[in-house]
Every structure is written in structure tokens, then in C-alpha cells.
Enzyme design. Structure first.
Site, PDB file in Angstrom:
ATOM      1  N   HIS A   1      23.119 -80.689 -26.103  1.00  0.00           N
ATOM      2  CA  HIS A   1      23.029 -81.665 -27.188  1.00  0.00           C
ATOM      3  C   HIS A   1      21.577 -82.041 -27.480  1.00  0.00           C
ATOM      4  CE1 HIS A   1      27.478 -83.046 -26.701  1.00  0.00           C
ATOM      5  NE2 HIS A   1      27.347 -82.019 -27.518  1.00  0.00           N
ATOM      6  N   HIS A  52      28.764 -77.874 -21.567  1.00  0.00           N
ATOM      7  CA  HIS A  52      29.705 -78.975 -21.347  1.00  0.00           C
ATOM      8  C   HIS A  52      31.061 -78.510 -20.828  1.00  0.00           C
ATOM      9  CE1 HIS A  52      26.978 -79.698 -24.783  1.00  0.00           C
ATOM     10  NE2 HIS A  52      26.702 -80.794 -24.099  1.00  0.00           N
ATOM     11  N   CYS A  77      27.802 -75.913 -17.099  1.00  0.00           N
ATOM     12  CA  CYS A  77      27.001 -76.352 -15.952  1.00  0.00           C
ATOM     13  C   CYS A  77      27.829 -76.236 -14.681  1.00  0.00           C
ATOM     14  CB  CYS A  77      26.555 -77.799 -16.153  1.00  0.00           C
ATOM     15  SG  CYS A  77      25.723 -78.484 -14.706  1.00  0.00           S
ATOM     16  N   GLU A 101      32.501 -82.669 -23.067  1.00  0.00           N
ATOM     17  CA  GLU A 101      32.728 -82.458 -21.632  1.00  0.00           C
ATOM     18  C   GLU A 101      34.061 -83.055 -21.194  1.00  0.00           C
ATOM     19  OE1 GLU A 101      31.237 -83.905 -17.266  1.00  0.00           O
ATOM     20  OE2 GLU A 101      29.704 -83.883 -18.835  1.00  0.00           O
ATOM     21  N   THR A 138      30.033 -86.145 -16.035  1.00  0.00           N
ATOM     22  CA  THR A 138      28.827 -86.016 -15.205  1.00  0.00           C
ATOM     23  C   THR A 138      27.621 -86.774 -15.740  1.00  0.00           C
ATOM     24  OG1 THR A 138      28.126 -83.993 -16.345  1.00  0.00           O
ATOM     25  CG2 THR A 138      29.531 -83.728 -14.387  1.00  0.00           C
ATOM     26  N   CYS A 150      26.032 -86.213 -12.029  1.00  0.00           N
ATOM     27  CA  CYS A 150      25.162 -85.169 -11.487  1.00  0.00           C
ATOM     28  C   CYS A 150      23.823 -85.724 -11.009  1.00  0.00           C
ATOM     29  CB  CYS A 150      24.970 -84.055 -12.518  1.00  0.00           C
ATOM     30  SG  CYS A 150      23.624 -84.323 -13.682  1.00  0.00           S
ATOM     31  N   SER A 154      24.778 -87.618 -24.516  1.00  0.00           N
ATOM     32  CA  SER A 154      25.315 -88.710 -23.703  1.00  0.00           C
ATOM     33  C   SER A 154      24.287 -89.219 -22.704  1.00  0.00           C
ATOM     34  CB  SER A 154      26.574 -88.246 -22.961  1.00  0.00           C
ATOM     35  OG  SER A 154      27.031 -89.231 -22.058  1.00  0.00           O
ATOM     36  N   SER A 212      18.537 -82.812 -21.856  1.00  0.00           N
ATOM     37  CA  SER A 212      18.589 -81.702 -22.810  1.00  0.00           C
ATOM     38  C   SER A 212      17.382 -81.687 -23.746  1.00  0.00           C
ATOM     39  CB  SER A 212      19.884 -81.776 -23.628  1.00  0.00           C
ATOM     40  OG  SER A 212      20.095 -83.079 -24.137  1.00  0.00           O
TER      41      SER A 212
END
Length: 322
Positions: free
Chosen positions: A44, A77, A99, A129, A168, A198, A227, A270
Site C-alpha cells: 500500500h 497482504h 508476507c 489482509e 499484523t 509483526c 494501515s 511500505s
């Protein structure tokens, strides 16, 4: 007079999952030529997506847009089982850029479902996601909670056969509150074997908290649909200072920095470093000439590419260690 300073958060910007996803699209373009079809934006970030589009990537949402025999990449995602099945039926050459930390959550969902647990997903409705993770099971089999208030409204089959997983890229602090509410209402709920949020999300949020303690304003470089970038801005703002998220330097407003001596700058997982450098150049041009790097967690994790896209030397075990 206080010196006008810019402090850069560490860590910031690309995480291992984003690096891997972008590399998969770029390698696929090199190996098979354009067009390479990508289901959803691979990450994103507008700059990244536009750059890949210029190289020949075609971003789609519906697999009906992909011609027979084409090469398809899943975004970082993740995707639902239904998408995987449709891609297999249509005979696409598929590369999975999900991921590995999202894949870990998918595997946890499968394991819990096999044990007949009802699963609660902590996440944001409509986020790709979340759709991919909830799509690991049949529609209606997982329950979604977005807030602490949602926990009180849950209707579960059996409170003794209950578990939860998380998106995540959530706010660590907000998720802790939701988890506390789940544990209070359902004392026997099963927690994930390992935290789902994560390492990169956690590290960047920790860094921005420290940044907010030192600065008068925080700028987060990231796209509106990211996000984790949105969460960084929220975390900074929750510390009581001005916090803005910008896609690039063109969105900065000089008035934001009037009367501000210390400016913090970070970037979502990102967002590429080139955008951070452009933001720095603009703010320095407005009088904040001193730049220093903040201290933070060191990240050495690298996720290996699919074997069909690896180059010599990229299969060594140390390339995927934390």
C-alpha cells in the site's frame, strides 16, 4: 534560541515483507516480461505501485481481468482460499508475495480450525489482509472485532473452544486493550503461540513513541491506504503532539512547522526511503537544517524469494534469519 532539528526515527520504512513482495514483482518482470498481473496493490504505497506499473505490472482486483496462461502475483497482504482455487482453475503461473508473517497467521487459523476452535479475528473490516485471513475458512466461520466495544457484542458457540488471531499491522496499544477484553470475557480463550502483530509494526510504533517524546511535531511518510502508516500517525498523535501523514513532500504545509523546533520524521513499512529524503529536503529548506538519526531496534531479517525467482547465493539460510 533552540536549534531547529529534524530527528529521523529508527527503524523506519521498508520491512522484510515489503522488500520481498516488491522484489517478486520486479524479478517476475525480468524473467517473464510484461505484463505481470498483481492481485491488489502489492504493497500500500502509491509511489511503489506507480513505479511497478511503469515497468509493466498490471494491478487487478478480479481474476477475470487476467488472460489465460498469464503470470499472477499475490500481494503482500495475502489472499483467500477461494482466490487460490480460482487461480489454479484458470491455470495461471502464480507467485505468492504474501508476507511470511501473514502466512504464519493463515497457518494458525488452519491449525485452530482443525482443532474445532471458533476463531475471532482482531482487525479492520474491509482491509485486504483481514479479507485474506478470514477467507482461509468458509464465510461466517470467523468473527471480526475492531474495538473493545465489539467484544461485548460477540456471540460464540462455545467459550471453551475459542481462539483469536490478529491483523499484523494494528496498533500494539489498542490491540492489547482488545485482547484484555477478550481474556476478561472469555477466560479460556486461546492466545496465539506467538504475537501476530509483526516485528516491523512493533518496532516502528516503539520508535515513533520515542520520537514523539522528543519532538514538537511528527511527520509520517505513507499512503492513505497503508494501515501501518495510519497507525504510526495515530500513535504519535496520542502523545499529544501534532502528527501528519503525507504521501510525499508535495503534501507538506509550511504552516505546520511554524514555532516547532524539533521535527520527527518516520515512514510506514511500505514507504521507500527516497520519499523520506524528499520530505527531509523540503523541511530543511524551511529552516530545520540539522538532521540526526534516532536510536532504535536493528532489523536484519530478510525473507527469501520463491525458488523460481532466486538468484545464485539467495538460498543461504542466513538470508532469512532475524
Amino acid at each position: 534560541m533552540n536549534e531547529k532539528t529534524i530527528i529521523l526515527a529508527n527503524p523506519r520504512g521498508f520491512c522484510a515483507g515489503v522488500d520481498r513482495a516488491i522484489s517478486i514483482v520486479e524479478r517476475a518482470l525480468e524473467e517473464f516480461g510484461a505484463p505481470i498481473y498483481v492481485r491488489h496493490e502489492v504493497v500500500h504505497n502509491k509511489f511503489v505501485v506507480d513505479n511497478l506499473r511503469e515497468k509493466g505490472a498490471v494491478f487487478i482486483e478480479d481474476l477475470a481481468e487476467v488472460p489465460p496462461g498469464a503470470t499472477l502475483v499475490y500481494s503482500a497482504h495475502g489472499v483467500s482460499k477461494a482466490v487460490r482455487q480460482e487461480a489454479a482453475e484458470r491455470g495461471f503461473r502464480v507467485f505468492d508475495a504474501t508476507c511470511p508473517l501473514v502466512t504464519k497467521v493463515h497457518k494458525e487459523v488452519a491449525r485452530l480450525d482443525a482443532q474445532d476452535c471458533e476463531i475471532i479475528m482482531i482487525g479492520h473490516k474491509g482491509h485486504v489482509e483481514v479479507e485474506g485471513t478470514m477467507g482461509q475458512l468458509a464465510p461466517g466461520k470467523m468473527l471480526l472485532v475492531e474495538t473493545v466495544g465489539d467484544v461485548a457484542k460477540l456471540e460464540v458457540r462455545n467459550p471453551d473452544k475459542l481462539a483469536y488471531v490478529s491483523q499484523t499491522t494494528l496498533s500494539v496499544d489498542e490491540t492489547k486493550d482488545i485482547i484484555a477484553a477478550l481474556n476478561a470475557r472469555f477466560p479460556n480463550i486461546r492466545n496465539p503461540h506467538k504475537e501476530d502483530i509483526c516485528y516491523a509494526t512493533t518496532n516502528r510504533q516503539t520508535a515513533v513513541k520515542e520520537l514523539a517524546e522528543q519532538c514538537d511535531i511528527v511527520i509520517v511518510v505513507g499512503s492513505p491506504n497503508s494501515s501501518n502508516s495510519n497507525r504510526l500517525r495515530e500513535v504519535a498523535a496520542s502523545r499529544g503532539i501534532d502528527a501528519y501523514m503525507v504521501d510525499n513532500a508535495g503534501y507538506l504545509q509550511r504552516a505546520w512547522f511554524e514555532g516547532k523546533n524539533k521535527v520527527g520524521v518516520t515512514a510506514g513499512a511500505s514507504a521507500p526511503e527516497v520519499l523520506v529524503r524528499e520530505v527531509l529536503a523540503t523541511i530543511r529548506g524551511w529552516g530545520h537544517e540539522t538532521v540526526r538519526e534516532g536510536e532504535g531496534a536493528e532489523e536484519s531479517i530478510v525473507f527469501v524469494l520463491p525458488k523460481e525467482l532466486r538468484r545464485e547465493g539467495e538460498t543461504k539460510p542466513d538470508l532469512c534469519k532475524r
